[in-house]
Scaffold this motif. Sequence first.
Motif, short mmCIF file in Angstrom:
data_model
loop_
_atom_site.label_atom_id
_atom_site.label_comp_id
_atom_site.label_asym_id
_atom_site.label_seq_id
_atom_site.Cartn_x
_atom_site.Cartn_y
_atom_site.Cartn_z
N THR A 136 -17.76 49.24 -1.06
CA THR A 136 -16.35 48.95 -0.76
C THR A 136 -16.16 48.19 0.54
N GLY A 137 -17.15 48.25 1.42
CA GLY A 137 -17.01 47.60 2.72
C GLY A 137 -16.24 48.45 3.71
N ASP A 138 -15.87 49.65 3.30
CA ASP A 138 -15.14 50.57 4.18
C ASP A 138 -16.12 51.36 5.04
N ILE A 139 -15.60 51.88 6.17
CA ILE A 139 -16.40 52.76 7.02
C ILE A 139 -16.12 54.18 6.56
N VAL A 140 -17.19 54.88 6.25
CA VAL A 140 -17.07 56.25 5.77
C VAL A 140 -17.83 57.18 6.70
N GLU A 141 -17.38 58.44 6.74
CA GLU A 141 -18.10 59.45 7.51
C GLU A 141 -19.06 60.15 6.58
N THR A 142 -20.26 60.29 7.04
CA THR A 142 -21.28 60.93 6.24
C THR A 142 -21.78 62.16 7.00
N ASP A 143 -21.81 63.32 6.32
CA ASP A 143 -22.39 64.52 6.93
C ASP A 143 -23.89 64.30 6.99
N THR A 144 -24.43 64.44 8.16
CA THR A 144 -25.86 64.20 8.35
C THR A 144 -26.51 65.42 8.95
#
Length: 189
Positions: free
Chosen positions: A68-76
């Motif tokens: 999508t080209g969006d910035i997403v938060e990823t649980d790491t």
Amino acid sequence: MVGANIPAELAALPIESLIGKPLEAAVKAQAYAAMTTARFVQEVGLDEDGNVRSVTFKFKRKELDPDTGDIVETDTTVEAPLLAILPVPFIRIKDMTIHFNFTIKTAAQDKTSHDFSSQLTAKAGWGWGSVKLTASYGFKKESRSQVDRSSELDITVNAVQDEMPEGLRTLLSLLKESIAPASSASGSG
């Protein structure tokens, strides 16, 4: 004149002990430091079953979603071996200097004095006579001997944080390779 037998005094010094005991103490200290390192690795780096202890870090990381080209938060989550993130104590003696100074000072003094004095008084006469005799003698001898022994022992030990042994360096490299983030996308943010 009374004095110290300086060669005998020096020969009687326990040079082997004066030099050997500090060196022996340094070797024991080095062995103790190595055992401390081994105990640290055993107690801090391994659990009761001999498995590597690790620490888990959880955080949110911002990533770019390639679709999508969006910035997403990823649980790491990152799991790291405890030994890989803590400084392991490696203390070694870099150098050791032993200074020993032994001083013998002798001083002897003989003093003799003689003191003689006499006094003679005589009276003579017709009839009753009187004689007075006075005499004195003195002798004085004084001997003094003094020996000062002093010693000074100065030991300088320079210990440094040593480089990690190659075996542990290799082991920690393998453990570091096992560190990989495990992530799951939680949606965009």
